[in-house]
Design an enzyme around this catalytic site. Structure first.
Site, PDB file in Angstrom:
ATOM      1  N   LYS A 113      -8.522  -3.070  13.442  1.00  0.00           N
ATOM      2  CA  LYS A 113      -7.116  -3.362  13.199  1.00  0.00           C
ATOM      3  C   LYS A 113      -6.393  -3.651  14.526  1.00  0.00           C
ATOM      4  O   LYS A 113      -6.952  -3.406  15.611  1.00  0.00           O
ATOM      5  CB  LYS A 113      -6.497  -2.181  12.440  1.00  0.00           C
ATOM      6  CG  LYS A 113      -7.133  -1.966  11.047  1.00  0.00           C
ATOM      7  CD  LYS A 113      -6.570  -0.736  10.360  1.00  0.00           C
ATOM      8  CE  LYS A 113      -7.153  -0.535   8.966  1.00  0.00           C
ATOM      9  NZ  LYS A 113      -6.658   0.700   8.308  1.00  0.00           N
ATOM     10  N   HIS A 142     -10.990  -0.654   9.573  1.00  0.00           N
ATOM     11  CA  HIS A 142     -11.201  -0.684   8.123  1.00  0.00           C
ATOM     12  C   HIS A 142     -12.681  -0.875   7.835  1.00  0.00           C
ATOM     13  O   HIS A 142     -13.364  -1.608   8.549  1.00  0.00           O
ATOM     14  CB  HIS A 142     -10.431  -1.860   7.498  1.00  0.00           C
ATOM     15  CG  HIS A 142     -10.942  -2.230   6.140  1.00  0.00           C
ATOM     16  ND1 HIS A 142     -10.598  -1.537   5.010  1.00  0.00           N
ATOM     17  CD2 HIS A 142     -11.823  -3.178   5.734  1.00  0.00           C
ATOM     18  CE1 HIS A 142     -11.229  -2.061   3.963  1.00  0.00           C
ATOM     19  NE2 HIS A 142     -11.981  -3.056   4.388  1.00  0.00           N
ATOM     20  N   TYR A 175      -5.199  -5.885   0.708  1.00  0.00           N
ATOM     21  CA  TYR A 175      -4.748  -4.555   0.292  1.00  0.00           C
ATOM     22  C   TYR A 175      -4.075  -4.575  -1.076  1.00  0.00           C
ATOM     23  O   TYR A 175      -3.287  -3.662  -1.385  1.00  0.00           O
ATOM     24  CB  TYR A 175      -3.817  -3.962   1.351  1.00  0.00           C
ATOM     25  CG  TYR A 175      -4.549  -3.425   2.567  1.00  0.00           C
ATOM     26  CD1 TYR A 175      -5.486  -2.395   2.442  1.00  0.00           C
ATOM     27  CD2 TYR A 175      -4.317  -3.925   3.843  1.00  0.00           C
ATOM     28  CE1 TYR A 175      -6.174  -1.896   3.543  1.00  0.00           C
ATOM     29  CE2 TYR A 175      -4.991  -3.424   4.961  1.00  0.00           C
ATOM     30  CZ  TYR A 175      -5.917  -2.411   4.801  1.00  0.00           C
ATOM     31  OH  TYR A 175      -6.597  -1.909   5.888  1.00  0.00           O
ATOM     32  N   ASN A 199      -4.921   3.802  12.193  1.00  0.00           N
ATOM     33  CA  ASN A 199      -6.266   4.403  12.178  1.00  0.00           C
ATOM     34  C   ASN A 199      -7.377   3.442  12.588  1.00  0.00           C
ATOM     35  O   ASN A 199      -8.532   3.616  12.243  1.00  0.00           O
ATOM     36  CB  ASN A 199      -6.543   5.094  10.839  1.00  0.00           C
ATOM     37  CG  ASN A 199      -6.540   4.138   9.676  1.00  0.00           C
ATOM     38  OD1 ASN A 199      -6.304   2.935   9.854  1.00  0.00           O
ATOM     39  ND2 ASN A 199      -6.811   4.633   8.490  1.00  0.00           N
ATOM     40  N   GLU A 202     -14.489  -8.620  -0.161  1.00  0.00           N
ATOM     41  CA  GLU A 202     -13.827  -8.713   1.141  1.00  0.00           C
ATOM     42  C   GLU A 202     -14.527  -9.723   2.049  1.00  0.00           C
ATOM     43  O   GLU A 202     -13.877 -10.470   2.784  1.00  0.00           O
ATOM     44  CB  GLU A 202     -13.755  -7.325   1.795  1.00  0.00           C
ATOM     45  CG  GLU A 202     -12.784  -6.409   1.052  1.00  0.00           C
ATOM     46  CD  GLU A 202     -12.793  -4.967   1.539  1.00  0.00           C
ATOM     47  OE1 GLU A 202     -13.552  -4.637   2.480  1.00  0.00           O
ATOM     48  OE2 GLU A 202     -12.036  -4.152   0.974  1.00  0.00           O
TER      49      GLU A 202
HETATM   50  P1  RTP Z   1      -9.241   1.143   4.948  1.00  0.00           P
HETATM   51  O1  RTP Z   1      -9.122   0.429   3.594  1.00  0.00           O
HETATM   52  O2  RTP Z   1      -8.259   0.654   5.960  1.00  0.00           O
HETATM   53  O3  RTP Z   1     -10.641   1.234   5.433  1.00  0.00           O
HETATM   54  O4  RTP Z   1      -8.829   2.636   4.687  1.00  0.00           O
HETATM   55  P2  RTP Z   1      -9.362   3.597   3.595  1.00  0.00           P
HETATM   56  O5  RTP Z   1     -10.199   2.909   2.552  1.00  0.00           O
HETATM   57  O6  RTP Z   1     -10.005   4.721   4.349  1.00  0.00           O
HETATM   58  O7  RTP Z   1      -7.998   4.089   2.946  1.00  0.00           O
HETATM   59  P3  RTP Z   1      -7.089   3.423   1.820  1.00  0.00           P
HETATM   60  O8  RTP Z   1      -6.656   4.515   0.908  1.00  0.00           O
HETATM   61  O9  RTP Z   1      -7.717   2.195   1.243  1.00  0.00           O
HETATM   62  O10 RTP Z   1      -5.805   3.000   2.668  1.00  0.00           O
HETATM   63  C1  RTP Z   1      -5.804   1.800   3.385  1.00  0.00           C
HETATM   64  C2  RTP Z   1      -5.036   1.985   4.671  1.00  0.00           C
HETATM   65  O11 RTP Z   1      -3.665   2.252   4.364  1.00  0.00           O
HETATM   66  C3  RTP Z   1      -3.121   3.068   5.382  1.00  0.00           C
HETATM   67  N1  RTP Z   1      -2.557   4.254   4.762  1.00  0.00           N
HETATM   68  N2  RTP Z   1      -1.392   4.739   5.107  1.00  0.00           N
HETATM   69  N3  RTP Z   1       0.953   6.283   5.262  1.00  0.00           N
HETATM   70  C4  RTP Z   1      -0.004   6.656   4.404  1.00  0.00           C
HETATM   71  O12 RTP Z   1       0.069   7.625   3.707  1.00  0.00           O
HETATM   72  C5  RTP Z   1      -1.179   5.819   4.346  1.00  0.00           C
HETATM   73  N4  RTP Z   1      -2.210   5.989   3.527  1.00  0.00           N
HETATM   74  C6  RTP Z   1      -3.080   4.991   3.786  1.00  0.00           C
HETATM   75  C7  RTP Z   1      -4.233   3.436   6.337  1.00  0.00           C
HETATM   76  O13 RTP Z   1      -4.172   2.546   7.457  1.00  0.00           O
HETATM   77  C8  RTP Z   1      -5.478   3.174   5.510  1.00  0.00           C
HETATM   78  O14 RTP Z   1      -6.581   2.896   6.322  1.00  0.00           O
END
Ligand code: RTP
Length: 148
Positions: free
Chosen positions: A9, A115, A49, A112, A126
């Site tokens: 990112k 991804h 997303y 973070n 994707e």
């Molecule tokens: P990613 O898709 O980025 O690999 O992350 P992930 O599967 O581990 O998590 P996901 O639930 O799909 O969330 C995607 C990205 O959204 C941001 N996020 N912000 N502020 C918040 O509560 C929150 N929750 C999620 C994070 O950047 C997360 O990686």
């Protein structure tokens, strides 16, 4: 062989973590099939997303992803989707184990660093979204040293 979509990112790019992150996947034994640095438009970020569009953090997440270039990659290898997520660490860096990318380099969930696809099916979608031009298929001489 299984493939996953991995994206560094904008914070990871700006902080100079690209080389370190690539090394971790390479050293594990995964093969790099696609790699590019791109600035993302809002439409692509929203599509990537789309599953999170109802979340309160969605707009902030999209703003973050389009705020600077990202490094888009396709990695290949046995179990790369699940193992890739382990290398990355838990979504919230406060819960990511030390030794994982997020555990070592991140503090806030909204910054973070990286991804990784969460399933083989997401990876397929994707990769099609981010690499419509296709990836590079090459046979590594390291195969017999990595797989029994
Ligand atoms: P990613 O898709 O980025 O690999 O992350 P992930 O599967 O581990 O998590 P996901 O639930 O799909 O969330 C995607 C990205 O959204 C941001 N996020 N912000 N502020 C918040 O509560 C929150 N929750 C999620 C994070 O950047 C997360 O990686």
């Amino acid at each position: 062989m299984e493939q996953t979509y991995i994206m560094i990112k904008p914070d990871g790019v700006q902080r100079g973590l690209v080389g370190n992150i690539i090394s971790r996947f390479e050293q594990k034994g995964f093969f790099l099939r696609g790699l590019k640095i791109i600035t993302v438009d809002r439409a692509l970020a929203e599509k990537h997303y789309a599953d999170l569009s109802a979340k309160p953090f969605f707009n902030g997440l999209v703003d973050y992803i389009i705020s600077g270039p990202v490094v888009a990659m396709v990695w290949e290898g046995k179990g790369v989707v699940t193992t890739g997520r382990k290398i990355i660490g838990a979504t919230n860096p406060a819960e990511s184990a030390p030794g994982t990318i997020r555990g070592d380099f991140a503090i806030d969930i909204g910054r973070n660093v990286i991804h990784g696809s969460d399933s083989v099916e997401s990876a397929r979608k994707e990769i099609a979204l981010w690499f419509p031009e296709g990836t590079v298929n090459w046979q590594s001489n390291a195969h017999p040293w990595i797989y029994e």
